[in-house]
Write a protein that holds these residues in place. Structure first.
Motif, PDB file in Angstrom:
ATOM      1  N   GLN A 203       0.848  -1.183   0.000  1.00  0.00           N
ATOM      2  CA  GLN A 203       0.000   0.000   0.000  1.00  0.00           C
ATOM      3  C   GLN A 203       0.885   1.234   0.000  1.00  0.00           C
ATOM      4  N   PRO A 204       1.021   1.876  -1.166  1.00  0.00           N
ATOM      5  CA  PRO A 204       1.806   3.112  -1.236  1.00  0.00           C
ATOM      6  C   PRO A 204       1.109   4.218  -0.451  1.00  0.00           C
ATOM      7  N   PRO A 205       1.840   5.237  -0.075  1.00  0.00           N
ATOM      8  CA  PRO A 205       1.246   6.349   0.678  1.00  0.00           C
ATOM      9  C   PRO A 205       0.084   6.978  -0.076  1.00  0.00           C
ATOM     10  N   GLY A 206      -1.056   7.086   0.576  1.00  0.00           N
ATOM     11  CA  GLY A 206      -2.204   7.736  -0.021  1.00  0.00           C
ATOM     12  C   GLY A 206      -2.914   6.939  -1.096  1.00  0.00           C
ATOM     13  N   LYS A 207      -2.550   5.678  -1.256  1.00  0.00           N
ATOM     14  CA  LYS A 207      -3.162   4.866  -2.307  1.00  0.00           C
ATOM     15  C   LYS A 207      -3.788   3.601  -1.726  1.00  0.00           C
ATOM     16  N   GLU A 208      -4.525   2.901  -2.582  1.00  0.00           N
ATOM     17  CA  GLU A 208      -5.138   1.642  -2.188  1.00  0.00           C
ATOM     18  C   GLU A 208      -4.080   0.532  -2.143  1.00  0.00           C
ATOM     19  N   ARG A 209      -4.398  -0.498  -1.391  1.00  0.00           N
ATOM     20  CA  ARG A 209      -3.516  -1.666  -1.355  1.00  0.00           C
ATOM     21  C   ARG A 209      -3.556  -2.362  -2.714  1.00  0.00           C
ATOM     22  N   GLU A 210      -2.394  -2.808  -3.156  1.00  0.00           N
ATOM     23  CA  GLU A 210      -2.295  -3.418  -4.474  1.00  0.00           C
ATOM     24  C   GLU A 210      -1.515  -4.718  -4.415  1.00  0.00           C
ATOM     25  N   TRP A 211      -1.840  -5.591  -5.344  1.00  0.00           N
ATOM     26  CA  TRP A 211      -1.196  -6.893  -5.412  1.00  0.00           C
ATOM     27  C   TRP A 211       0.231  -6.760  -5.931  1.00  0.00           C
ATOM     28  N   VAL A 212       1.140  -7.555  -5.389  1.00  0.00           N
ATOM     29  CA  VAL A 212       2.530  -7.585  -5.823  1.00  0.00           C
ATOM     30  C   VAL A 212       2.879  -8.945  -6.429  1.00  0.00           C
ATOM     31  N   ALA A 213       2.617 -10.020  -5.672  1.00  0.00           N
ATOM     32  CA  ALA A 213       3.003 -11.352  -6.146  1.00  0.00           C
ATOM     33  C   ALA A 213       2.245 -12.408  -5.354  1.00  0.00           C
ATOM     34  N   THR A 214       2.101 -13.570  -5.951  1.00  0.00           N
ATOM     35  CA  THR A 214       1.481 -14.690  -5.265  1.00  0.00           C
ATOM     36  C   THR A 214       2.209 -15.981  -5.587  1.00  0.00           C
ATOM     37  N   ARG A 215       2.066 -16.939  -4.673  1.00  0.00           N
ATOM     38  CA  ARG A 215       2.595 -18.276  -4.895  1.00  0.00           C
ATOM     39  C   ARG A 215       1.531 -19.255  -4.425  1.00  0.00           C
TER      40      ARG A 215
ATOM     41  N   TYR B 178      -5.795 -15.571  -6.158  1.00  0.00           N
ATOM     42  CA  TYR B 178      -6.313 -14.410  -6.852  1.00  0.00           C
ATOM     43  C   TYR B 178      -5.514 -13.183  -6.453  1.00  0.00           C
ATOM     44  N   VAL B 179      -5.650 -12.138  -7.239  1.00  0.00           N
ATOM     45  CA  VAL B 179      -4.866 -10.932  -6.995  1.00  0.00           C
ATOM     46  C   VAL B 179      -5.661  -9.887  -6.230  1.00  0.00           C
ATOM     47  N   VAL B 180      -6.837 -10.257  -5.794  1.00  0.00           N
ATOM     48  CA  VAL B 180      -7.700  -9.340  -5.060  1.00  0.00           C
ATOM     49  C   VAL B 180      -7.495  -9.565  -3.573  1.00  0.00           C
ATOM     50  N   ASP B 181      -7.263  -8.498  -2.835  1.00  0.00           N
ATOM     51  CA  ASP B 181      -6.926  -8.673  -1.420  1.00  0.00           C
ATOM     52  C   ASP B 181      -8.074  -9.261  -0.615  1.00  0.00           C
ATOM     53  N   SER B 182      -9.297  -9.047  -1.025  1.00  0.00           N
ATOM     54  CA  SER B 182     -10.436  -9.564  -0.277  1.00  0.00           C
ATOM     55  C   SER B 182     -10.505 -11.088  -0.308  1.00  0.00           C
TER      56      SER B 182
END
Length: 123
Positions: free
Chosen positions: A39-51, A104-108
């Motif tokens: 989660q960058p400053p002032g932004k929404e949480r975003e996907w980086v990588a999954t295994r 999945y790449v969605v945090d939920s």
């Protein structure tokens, strides 16, 4: 009790490297879908990588070729090796886990989260 604890964040200059750790307890991380988000400053949480539990790995386009997921099954730790860091990689980084065959790449989608570790990259 499932627990995820991240560590390894810090401040580095652009072009530097960091290795984040996600220590899992209460479950076997190799049998779960494991994800890294930021989660960058002032932004929404975003996907980086999954295994996923079969060892298949996916990376967000902006980090592909620079970030690598590594695992130590004996220690039940998932790492995010980050190299060629850029200022835009500055963010709070989170480890996440959930049971299931497909990541999945969605945090939920993820059931369990760590507290996060801060990464700051300066120019």
């Amino acid at each position: 009790q499932v627990q995820l604890v991240e560590s390894g964040g810090g401040s580095v200059q652009a072009g530097g490297t960091l290795r984040l750790s996600c220590a899992a307890s209460g479950f076997t991380s190799s049998t779960y879908c494991m994800g890294w988000f930021r989660q960058p400053p002032g932004k929404e949480r975003e996907w980086v990588a999954t295994r996923d539990r079969l060892g298949r790995i996916g990376y967000e386009n902006s980090v592909r070729g620079r970030f690598t997921i590594e695992t130590d099954n004996a220690k039940n730790i998932v790492y995010l090796q980050m190299s060629s860091l850029k200022v835009e990689d500055t963010a709070m980084y989170f480890c996440a886990a959930t049971p299931g065959d497909i990541c999945y790449v969605v945090d939920s989608f993820y059931s369990y989260w760590g507290q996060g570790t801060q990464v700051t990259v300066s120019a």
